[in-house]
Design a protein around this motif. Structure first.
Motif, PDB file in Angstrom:
ATOM      1  N   GLY A  70       2.828   6.227  -4.591  1.00  0.00           N
ATOM      2  CA  GLY A  70       1.945   6.477  -3.763  1.00  0.00           C
ATOM      3  C   GLY A  70       1.217   7.999  -3.726  1.00  0.00           C
ATOM      4  N   VAL A  71       1.892   8.717  -4.603  1.00  0.00           N
ATOM      5  CA  VAL A  71       1.443  10.142  -4.624  1.00  0.00           C
ATOM      6  C   VAL A  71       1.767  10.503  -6.233  1.00  0.00           C
TER       7      VAL A  71
ATOM      8  N   ASP B   4       1.122  -1.404   0.188  1.00  0.00           N
ATOM      9  CA  ASP B   4       0.090   0.137   0.001  1.00  0.00           C
ATOM     10  C   ASP B   4       0.814   1.244   0.155  1.00  0.00           C
TER      11      ASP B   4
ATOM     12  N   SER C 150       0.259   4.569  -0.704  1.00  0.00           N
ATOM     13  CA  SER C 150      -0.371   5.337  -0.217  1.00  0.00           C
ATOM     14  C   SER C 150      -0.041   5.392   1.405  1.00  0.00           C
TER      15      SER C 150
END
Length: 107
Positions: A61-62, A29, A31
């Motif tokens: 994640g961004v 994950d 993020s």
């Protein structure tokens, strides 16, 4: 003498970040990894600052944000993080997130 909770928290967080980044014991994950990198980075942890910069640099994640990556590379570089110094030099060399500046790139 008991270890400082703050220092222990700083040491643990990078491990948790990397678990989320690479899926070690948890589902990948990115993020969540970024959230933990940012928390540690804001506490001054140079490796977290570098890793957060890489996330912004590579869009993991961004969203890609070269200005943010240059900022976080600079924070880590100021603490003598050698990979961050190298990456910040590249930012200045190519004008990624900062104004192109060959003099700054050389330092």
């Amino acid at each position: 003498m008991k270890p400082s909770l703050t220092n222990s928290f700083l040491i643990c967080k990078p491990t948790l970040q990397l678990c989320y980044q690479y899926g070690k014991g948890v589902t990948i994950d990115l993020s969540k990894a970024v959230i933990w990198f940012e928390r540690s980075a804001n506490l001054g942890y140079d490796e977290a600052q570098y890793q957060l910069a890489k996330c912004y640099d590579e869009g993991k994640g961004v969203d890609i944000d070269f200005e943010q990556s240059a900022i976080w590379y600079a924070y880590a570089a100021d603490q003598n993080h050698t990979l961050a110094q190298y990456e910040l030099g590249r930012c200045y060399q190519y004008g990624w997130g900062v104004e192109e500046n060959m003099e700054a790139a050389a330092h």
